[in-house]
Enzyme design. Structure first.
Site, short mmCIF file in Angstrom:
data_model
loop_
_atom_site.label_atom_id
_atom_site.label_comp_id
_atom_site.label_asym_id
_atom_site.label_seq_id
_atom_site.Cartn_x
_atom_site.Cartn_y
_atom_site.Cartn_z
N TYR A 124 5.49 -11.73 4.03
CA TYR A 124 4.21 -12.56 4.46
C TYR A 124 3.50 -11.85 5.61
O TYR A 124 2.45 -12.23 5.91
CB TYR A 124 4.71 -13.96 5.28
CG TYR A 124 5.44 -14.96 4.42
CD1 TYR A 124 5.98 -14.56 3.09
CD2 TYR A 124 5.14 -16.30 4.28
CE1 TYR A 124 6.44 -15.23 2.24
CE2 TYR A 124 5.50 -17.05 3.40
CZ TYR A 124 6.17 -16.81 2.36
OH TYR A 124 6.65 -17.60 1.48
N LYS A 171 19.71 -10.19 1.73
CA LYS A 171 20.05 -9.58 0.49
C LYS A 171 20.25 -8.09 0.66
O LYS A 171 19.50 -7.15 -0.10
CB LYS A 171 19.04 -10.15 -0.65
CG LYS A 171 19.40 -9.89 -2.16
CD LYS A 171 20.50 -10.44 -2.53
CE LYS A 171 20.96 -10.01 -3.97
NZ LYS A 171 22.03 -10.81 -4.39
#
Ligand code: NAI
Length: 340
Positions: A124, A171
């Site tokens: 973002y 992740k």
């Protein structure tokens, strides 16, 4: 004491739900002077840009704002005002408490967790460019400084609210460097809190576990994009976007807003559920020290939901925004009836 609070009604259903939340806050007797400012589509239409400087200045001065949702055009037009606001005010913490509410039948009835989302970087950061025609690169920015401060906030929150476990979501098996840094930063902070259980789970496993058994989670800590998605997933676990509150918090100011967006499909029809924004206003009341008023608002919402007579369409009812606002005001318990 009189509080001065900035109000950003926003777009779409924003003005409807902010009007409701303001009425409910005022019904508690807490004295507030609201400084209302346009932002987003309405500000653009008035020729003032997406995020007028007066709105930012007002929040900087008052240090607290209640904000309705703001529309972001998909893939064109102006960039997200919400992301811009969080960056401009350095609101690095996104806090979203997700709790089963009485009377709402969902797959799991005892959800009680808090999602902490890093609010200022990750994908973002908005760094995208075309490398060659047909190939676009988006940069995921992760810094030790931003990862450490959100982790610190989440662990401090766990400490002060008596929560026992923090799950760091990542992740790092694929994004070894970026999620690896987020994870390392969280580990370093976790070392200062030996009394809080810490676990590290990959985002895909968290998504599945949340659906199967959300009660196994307590505090969830993650970077920006994962947090955006997980917050909506969690909202779905407890009855939908109409009831989940949120807060964006920085060192100097805090902006309280619901998880949901501007819901253009129902905007202007008086159908929006004001519960999420009202619960956000309750978080705001607690933040400014009005703990009794916050507890009264939450108790009134619990009462109305438990009774089940007045419900908006998203919760299977036919009531309008103003009906539920009135019902919540009527259900406000006296100050002596709540534990702040
Ligand atoms: P959305 O949250 O606005 O709507 C998704 C679905 O949930 C719609 O069917 C809507 O009617 C329903 N819904 C949402 N809030 C509701 C409420 N309070 N009561 C009853 N039903 C409700 O998400 P969507 O459609 O993806 O986004 C619409 C716009 O909102 C976009 O421009 C998006 O960028 C913006 N947005 C703004 C946010 C903010 O200001 N913080 C957050 C999320 C989206």
């Amino acid at each position: 004491m009189n509080h001065t609070i900035t109000l950003l009604p926003g777009d779409g259903i924003g003005p409807e739900v902010t009007e409701a939340a303001v009425r409910i806050v005022e019904a508690t007797g807490v004295r507030v002077t609201w400084e209302s400012h346009e932002a987003g589509l309405r500000a653009v239409e008035a020729g003032r840009g997406t995020l007028p400087e007066e709105a930012l200045e007002s929040i900087r001065k008052n240090r607290v704002a209640l904000k309705g949702p703001i529309t972001t055009p998909v893939g064109r037009g102006f960039s997200s005002v919400n992301v811009g606001l969080r960056k401009a005010l350095d609101l690095y913490v996104s806090l979203r408490p997700v709790k089963s509410l009485p009377g709402l039948k969902t797959r799991h009835d005892d959800v009680d967790l808090v999602v902490f989302r890093e609010n200022t970087e990750g994908l973002y950061a908005g760094r995208e460019h075309e490398v060659v025609p047909g190939v676009v690169e988006a940069l995921k920015i992760i810094t030790a400084a931003a990862s450490t401060r959100i982790a610190r906030y989440a662990f401090e929150y766990a400490r002060w609210t008596g929560r026992r476990k923090v799950t760091v979501v990542h992740k790092a098996s694929v994004m070894r460097r970026s999620d690896g840094l987020f994870l390392d930063s969280a580990r370093a902070v976790a070392a200062d809190y030996p009394f809080i259980q810490v676990e590290e789970h990959p985002i895909d496993r968290v998504a599945m576990q949340l659906v199967l058994d959300p009660t196994r989670y307590d505090v969830l800590l993650m970077e920006n994009l994962y947090g955006d998605i997980v917050s909506d997933l969690c909202a779905g676990l407890v009855g939908g976007l109409g009831i989940v509150p949120g807060a964006n918090i920085g060192e100097k100011c805090a902006v309280f807003e619901a998880v949901h967006g501007s819901a253009p499909d129902i905007a202007g029809q008086g159908k929006a559920n004001p519960t999420a924004l009202t619960l956000s206003a309750a978080l705001m009341l607690r933040h400014i020290g009005e703990r009794v008023a916050a507890a009264r608002v939450e108790a009134a919402i619990d009462h109305v939901l438990r009774e089940g007579k007045v419900r908006t369409g998203d919760l299977g009812g036919t009531a309008g925004t103003r009906d539920i606002t009135r019902a919540i005001i009527q259900a406000l318990p006296s100050p002596s009836e709540v534990q702040a």
